[in-house]
Design a protein around this motif. Structure first.
Motif, PDB file in Angstrom:
ATOM      1  N   VAL A 113      36.261  70.609  69.828  1.00 22.70           N
ATOM      2  CA  VAL A 113      35.923  71.692  68.887  1.00 22.70           C
ATOM      3  C   VAL A 113      35.402  72.754  69.739  1.00 22.70           C
ATOM      4  O   VAL A 113      35.915  72.744  71.088  1.00 22.70           O
ATOM      5  CB  VAL A 113      34.618  71.321  68.236  1.00 22.70           C
ATOM      6  N   THR A 114      34.870  73.856  69.301  1.00 20.61           N
ATOM      7  CA  THR A 114      34.535  75.050  69.854  1.00 20.61           C
ATOM      8  C   THR A 114      33.082  75.453  69.914  1.00 20.61           C
ATOM      9  O   THR A 114      32.732  75.360  68.830  1.00 20.61           O
ATOM     10  CB  THR A 114      35.318  76.265  69.576  1.00 20.61           C
ATOM     11  N   LEU A 115      32.498  75.766  71.104  1.00 23.98           N
ATOM     12  CA  LEU A 115      31.173  76.599  71.090  1.00 23.98           C
ATOM     13  C   LEU A 115      31.448  77.983  71.333  1.00 23.98           C
ATOM     14  O   LEU A 115      31.991  78.131  72.392  1.00 23.98           O
ATOM     15  CB  LEU A 115      30.135  75.947  71.713  1.00 23.98           C
ATOM     16  N   CYS A 116      31.030  78.846  70.703  1.00 25.51           N
ATOM     17  CA  CYS A 116      31.098  80.215  70.900  1.00 25.51           C
ATOM     18  C   CYS A 116      29.846  81.136  70.837  1.00 25.51           C
ATOM     19  O   CYS A 116      28.784  80.531  70.085  1.00 25.51           O
ATOM     20  CB  CYS A 116      32.018  80.964  69.814  1.00 25.51           C
ATOM     21  N   LEU A 117      29.852  81.967  71.201  1.00 27.34           N
ATOM     22  CA  LEU A 117      28.573  83.095  71.358  1.00 27.34           C
ATOM     23  C   LEU A 117      28.620  84.393  70.504  1.00 27.34           C
ATOM     24  O   LEU A 117      29.890  84.918  70.507  1.00 27.34           O
ATOM     25  CB  LEU A 117      28.402  83.440  72.821  1.00 27.34           C
ATOM     26  N   ALA A 118      27.835  84.439  69.681  1.00 27.08           N
ATOM     27  CA  ALA A 118      27.726  85.587  68.762  1.00 27.08           C
ATOM     28  C   ALA A 118      26.680  86.570  69.222  1.00 27.08           C
ATOM     29  O   ALA A 118      25.454  86.455  69.397  1.00 27.08           O
ATOM     30  CB  ALA A 118      27.674  85.245  67.382  1.00 27.08           C
ATOM     31  N   ALA A 119      27.028  87.850  69.152  1.00 27.28           N
ATOM     32  CA  ALA A 119      26.179  89.038  69.369  1.00 27.28           C
ATOM     33  C   ALA A 119      25.318  89.037  70.530  1.00 27.28           C
ATOM     34  O   ALA A 119      23.942  89.221  70.523  1.00 27.28           O
ATOM     35  CB  ALA A 119      25.352  89.132  68.034  1.00 27.28           C
ATOM     36  N   PRO A 120      25.839  88.724  71.743  1.00 31.06           N
ATOM     37  CA  PRO A 120      24.932  88.622  72.999  1.00 31.06           C
ATOM     38  C   PRO A 120      24.564  90.166  73.358  1.00 31.06           C
ATOM     39  O   PRO A 120      25.542  91.125  73.171  1.00 31.06           O
ATOM     40  CB  PRO A 120      25.902  87.865  74.070  1.00 31.06           C
ATOM     41  N   SER A 121      23.461  90.377  73.854  1.00 26.50           N
ATOM     42  CA  SER A 121      22.964  91.443  74.539  1.00 26.50           C
ATOM     43  C   SER A 121      23.743  92.055  75.688  1.00 26.50           C
ATOM     44  O   SER A 121      24.675  91.055  76.073  1.00 26.50           O
ATOM     45  CB  SER A 121      21.574  91.148  74.868  1.00 26.50           C
ATOM     46  N   ARG A 122      23.568  93.362  75.874  1.00 26.39           N
ATOM     47  CA  ARG A 122      24.162  93.665  77.091  1.00 26.39           C
ATOM     48  C   ARG A 122      23.786  92.796  78.364  1.00 26.39           C
ATOM     49  O   ARG A 122      24.723  92.843  79.237  1.00 26.39           O
ATOM     50  CB  ARG A 122      23.737  95.097  77.405  1.00 26.39           C
ATOM     51  N   PHE A 123      22.355  92.465  78.372  1.00 22.99           N
ATOM     52  CA  PHE A 123      22.151  91.883  79.825  1.00 22.99           C
ATOM     53  C   PHE A 123      23.057  90.416  79.844  1.00 22.99           C
ATOM     54  O   PHE A 123      23.258  90.174  80.709  1.00 22.99           O
ATOM     55  CB  PHE A 123      20.430  91.506  79.371  1.00 22.99           C
ATOM     56  N   ILE A 124      22.838  89.736  78.714  1.00 16.63           N
ATOM     57  CA  ILE A 124      23.591  88.399  78.795  1.00 16.63           C
ATOM     58  C   ILE A 124      24.942  88.545  79.010  1.00 16.63           C
ATOM     59  O   ILE A 124      25.560  88.044  79.449  1.00 16.63           O
ATOM     60  CB  ILE A 124      23.454  87.673  77.122  1.00 16.63           C
ATOM     61  N   ARG A 125      25.857  89.427  78.549  1.00 13.31           N
ATOM     62  CA  ARG A 125      27.143  89.916  78.833  1.00 13.31           C
ATOM     63  C   ARG A 125      27.262  89.934  80.237  1.00 13.31           C
ATOM     64  O   ARG A 125      28.377  89.751  80.830  1.00 13.31           O
ATOM     65  CB  ARG A 125      27.658  91.177  78.080  1.00 13.31           C
ATOM     66  N   THR A 126      26.142  90.684  81.045  1.00 15.47           N
ATOM     67  CA  THR A 126      26.250  91.135  82.374  1.00 15.47           C
ATOM     68  C   THR A 126      26.203  89.965  83.205  1.00 15.47           C
ATOM     69  O   THR A 126      26.821  89.581  84.101  1.00 15.47           O
ATOM     70  CB  THR A 126      25.225  92.107  82.594  1.00 15.47           C
ATOM     71  N   VAL A 127      25.473  89.017  82.750  1.00 11.21           N
ATOM     72  CA  VAL A 127      25.159  87.846  83.419  1.00 11.21           C
ATOM     73  C   VAL A 127      26.321  86.953  83.161  1.00 11.21           C
ATOM     74  O   VAL A 127      26.771  86.167  84.435  1.00 11.21           O
ATOM     75  CB  VAL A 127      24.031  87.065  82.612  1.00 11.21           C
ATOM     76  N   LEU A 128      26.916  86.799  82.038  1.00 16.02           N
ATOM     77  CA  LEU A 128      28.191  85.928  81.746  1.00 16.02           C
ATOM     78  C   LEU A 128      29.403  86.547  82.773  1.00 16.02           C
ATOM     79  O   LEU A 128      30.030  85.823  83.495  1.00 16.02           O
ATOM     80  CB  LEU A 128      28.655  85.800  80.394  1.00 16.02           C
ATOM     81  N   HIS A 129      29.307  87.960  82.723  1.00 11.29           N
ATOM     82  CA  HIS A 129      30.397  88.547  83.624  1.00 11.29           C
ATOM     83  C   HIS A 129      30.113  88.289  85.184  1.00 11.29           C
ATOM     84  O   HIS A 129      31.319  88.070  85.792  1.00 11.29           O
ATOM     85  CB  HIS A 129      30.448  90.001  83.251  1.00 11.29           C
ATOM     86  N   THR A 130      28.858  88.319  85.504  1.00 15.74           N
ATOM     87  CA  THR A 130      28.685  88.209  86.692  1.00 15.74           C
ATOM     88  C   THR A 130      28.749  87.044  87.224  1.00 15.74           C
ATOM     89  O   THR A 130      29.357  86.847  88.488  1.00 15.74           O
ATOM     90  CB  THR A 130      27.179  88.559  87.197  1.00 15.74           C
ATOM     91  N   MET A 131      28.487  85.850  86.790  1.00 16.71           N
ATOM     92  CA  MET A 131      28.851  84.667  87.013  1.00 16.71           C
ATOM     93  C   MET A 131      30.356  84.138  86.539  1.00 16.71           C
ATOM     94  O   MET A 131      30.615  82.697  86.774  1.00 16.71           O
ATOM     95  CB  MET A 131      27.726  83.594  86.153  1.00 16.71           C
ATOM     96  N   ARG A 132      31.068  84.758  86.108  1.00 19.14           N
ATOM     97  CA  ARG A 132      32.354  84.591  85.891  1.00 19.14           C
ATOM     98  C   ARG A 132      32.494  83.755  84.673  1.00 19.14           C
ATOM     99  O   ARG A 132      33.456  82.853  84.793  1.00 19.14           O
ATOM    100  CB  ARG A 132      33.203  84.056  86.948  1.00 19.14           C
ATOM    101  N   LEU A 133      31.632  83.883  83.720  1.00 23.02           N
ATOM    102  CA  LEU A 133      31.760  82.941  82.735  1.00 23.02           C
ATOM    103  C   LEU A 133      31.985  83.484  81.433  1.00 23.02           C
ATOM    104  O   LEU A 133      32.289  82.922  80.337  1.00 23.02           O
ATOM    105  CB  LEU A 133      30.388  82.332  82.361  1.00 23.02           C
TER     106      LEU A 133
END
Length: 207
Positions: free
Chosen positions: A149-169
């Motif tokens: 199955v799939t786990l997805c994220l909805a409506a992440p803040s700009r900070f969370i998006r930055t964290v995910l991008h920085t951590m290459r996730l």
């Protein structure tokens, strides 16, 4: 700028009284993200260097609106609700997802796994996330993948998006702008699967 990076040190400046602190607290290789420096010293405000930031004293001062100078989006982490919709479980989180609130999210993710089906983690009311919260989401994502199955994220803040991008996730998770967009995605996928199954059954009958 209210945070000035200098080599491996950062200076945090209070926008109200001008008080400053200097520290090396930065767990992300991104000079714009200063949430750890803010949190570790009891300050309040934006997780980004562009501010605003207030020292602990000024954070308690009342504002003209009757509130306080602290960032209104921050607060104790928790779960607003868990909704079961067809084959999707929606977990609505709130506040800061960190070491203190990690157990709450962990319990909600475990419950969703027990129920089965896809999982949407609604982050619309979550402002920041630390390594504890990120680790929980990564592990839950891997567990969901192992179950097919799939786990997805909805409506992440700009900070969370930055964290995910920085951590290459950011490429590891399916990310949607809103809860409704995520639910629409799974609804369409369900319809496509049902249509394919019907066509296969019809083909078998014809043979």
């Amino acid at each position: 700028m209210t945070v000035v990076p200098d080599d491996h040190l950062m200076t945090l400046i209070c926008d109200t009284c001008g008080d400053t602190i200097r520290g090396t607290a930065c767990v992300l290789p991104d000079a714009e993200v200063v949430w750890t420096l803010v949190a570790e010293h009891g300050w309040s405000g934006s997780p980004f260097a562009t501010g605003p930031h207030q020292c602990p004293h000024c954070s308690l001062l009342p504002t003209s609106g009757g509130g306080h100078a602290s960032c209104a989006d921050h607060g104790p982490g928790g779960i607003l609700g868990i909704d079961h919709l067809d084959d999707v479980t929606v977990i609505a989180a709130t506040g800061d997802i960190d070491l203190e609130s990690g157990d709450t999210l962990r319990t909600a993710l475990r419950h969703a796994a027990d129920v089965g089906g896809n999982i949407v983690v609604d982050l619309a009311r979550v402002h920041v996330i630390d390594s504890t919260g990120l680790g929980l989401l990564v592990r839950a994502h891997c567990d969901a993948r192992d179950r097919g199955v799939t786990l997805c994220l909805a409506a992440p803040s700009r900070f969370i998006r930055t964290v995910l991008h920085t951590m290459r996730l950011d490429g590891a998770f399916l990310i949607f702008e809103s809860r409704d967009e995520a639910l629409t995605h799974f609804s369409r996928r369900g319809v496509s699967a049902a249509t394919a199954s019907t066509a296969e059954t019809a083909g078998s009958s014809a043979r």
